[in-house]
Design a protein around this motif. Structure first.
Motif, PDB file in Angstrom:
ATOM      1  N   ARG A  24     -37.898 -33.781  -4.578  1.00 25.57           N
ATOM      2  CA  ARG A  24     -36.021 -34.589  -4.754  1.00 25.57           C
ATOM      3  C   ARG A  24     -35.849 -35.715  -4.272  1.00 25.57           C
ATOM      4  N   GLU A  58     -31.319 -23.196  -9.254  1.00 23.44           N
ATOM      5  CA  GLU A  58     -30.636 -24.112 -10.040  1.00 23.44           C
ATOM      6  C   GLU A  58     -30.280 -22.960 -10.580  1.00 23.44           C
ATOM      7  N   LYS A  61     -27.138 -21.977  -8.219  1.00 31.88           N
ATOM      8  CA  LYS A  61     -26.387 -22.528  -8.611  1.00 31.88           C
ATOM      9  C   LYS A  61     -25.402 -23.117  -8.898  1.00 31.88           C
ATOM     10  N   SER A  62     -26.312 -23.432 -10.381  1.00 30.81           N
ATOM     11  CA  SER A  62     -25.120 -22.860 -12.062  1.00 30.81           C
ATOM     12  C   SER A  62     -24.070 -23.204 -12.011  1.00 30.81           C
ATOM     13  N   ARG A  67     -23.300 -27.375  -5.693  1.00 33.02           N
ATOM     14  CA  ARG A  67     -24.287 -28.327  -5.602  1.00 33.02           C
ATOM     15  C   ARG A  67     -24.365 -28.419  -4.294  1.00 33.02           C
ATOM     16  N   ASP A  68     -25.789 -28.812  -3.932  1.00 34.35           N
ATOM     17  CA  ASP A  68     -26.184 -28.872  -2.305  1.00 34.35           C
ATOM     18  C   ASP A  68     -26.339 -30.952  -2.225  1.00 34.35           C
ATOM     19  N   THR A  70     -28.558 -32.818  -1.628  1.00 35.85           N
ATOM     20  CA  THR A  70     -29.500 -33.819  -2.138  1.00 35.85           C
ATOM     21  C   THR A  70     -29.139 -33.711  -4.028  1.00 35.85           C
ATOM     22  N   ASP A  71     -28.027 -32.664  -4.796  1.00 33.16           N
ATOM     23  CA  ASP A  71     -27.908 -32.607  -5.822  1.00 33.16           C
ATOM     24  C   ASP A  71     -26.483 -34.111  -5.795  1.00 33.16           C
ATOM     25  N   SER A  74     -28.047 -36.837  -5.841  1.00 33.88           N
ATOM     26  CA  SER A  74     -28.900 -37.525  -7.087  1.00 33.88           C
ATOM     27  C   SER A  74     -27.707 -37.706  -7.572  1.00 33.88           C
ATOM     28  N   ARG A  75     -26.834 -36.853  -8.085  1.00 33.08           N
ATOM     29  CA  ARG A  75     -26.019 -37.440  -9.365  1.00 33.08           C
ATOM     30  C   ARG A  75     -25.256 -38.658  -8.997  1.00 33.08           C
ATOM     31  N   ASN A  80     -31.305 -36.586 -12.491  1.00 33.90           N
ATOM     32  CA  ASN A  80     -32.077 -35.972 -12.664  1.00 33.90           C
ATOM     33  C   ASN A  80     -32.818 -35.278 -12.249  1.00 33.90           C
ATOM     34  N   CYS A  81     -32.684 -34.177 -11.100  1.00 35.68           N
ATOM     35  CA  CYS A  81     -34.217 -33.826 -10.678  1.00 35.68           C
ATOM     36  C   CYS A  81     -34.490 -32.371 -11.548  1.00 35.68           C
TER      37      CYS A  81
END
Length: 194
Positions: A24, A58, A61-62, A67-68, A70-71, A74-75, A80-81
């Motif tokens: 990521r 994942e 988490k969802s 979210r971590d 890195t999420d 990314s957002r 979107n990884c």
């Protein structure tokens, strides 16, 4: 990617998530990062096992609305990884109206952090970035000085003098660095003190 990273090898989940984080940060497919790691270390679990563990992570988490870090990056960057690689996505979050951005230690920027920084600085009037490519220490996490070195710049300036290293220390450092394949003599003068 993996040697001397410090995580325990007793957990395939730890190895899988480490590689997932690297993929990521580098904005690569998981398989490409896995292949590199698997080629240099036999302890890396098989691709199917790693992929299954990442999918479970994942999904968990969802399901819990988490979210971590890195999420979050990314957002904001509009990415979107996925296991097959990054995909363009809506960029969440407002970019503050800041006319001047100063970034230090830019030699340790990953592909993802570079995208974040580009979005942050896109409308800025002035952007000042500082880096020492020979002090990059987070290559294991997907970072490289190349993002700084290739940043579009209207003006560049090299530090002419070290205020930290006296002549003998600077000379020893240059001898060590001169063995690197990407070395160039920056002609930095030493500090005035002993």
């Amino acid at each position: 990617i993996i040697p001397d990273s410090g995580f325990a090898w007793d957990s395939p989940a730890r190895v899988s998530l480490w590689l997932w984080g690297t993929a990521r940060q580098k904005l690569l497919s998981f398989e490409s990062v896995w292949r590199h790691a698997h080629a240099i270390d036999h302890r890396v679990p098989e691709l199917d096992r790693c992929s299954e563990l990442i999918k479970r992570y994942e999904i968990a988490k969802s399901a819990s609305g988490r979210r971590d870090f890195t999420d979050l990056l990314s957002r904001f960057a509009g990415i979107n990884c996925t296991l097959t690689g990054p995909e363009p996505a809506y960029a969440f979050g407002d970019v503050p109206n800041v006319p001047v951005w100063i970034g230090d230690e830019m030699q340790d920027m990953s592909a993802l952090l570079a995208k974040v920084m580009h979005r942050l600085t896109d409308q800025a009037k002035w952007v000042y970035l500082a880096s020492d490519p020979f002090q990059a220490v987070y290559g294991w996490a997907g970072c490289t000085p190349e993002y700084f070195m290739n940043w579009p710049a209207q003006k560049t300036k090299q530090m002419p003098k070290s205020h930290r290293c006296p002549a003998d220390i600077l000379a020893q450092g240059e001898r060590i660095l001169s063995r690197c394949s990407n070395y160039w003599d920056r002609k930095v003068a030493p500090a005035d003190h002993d």
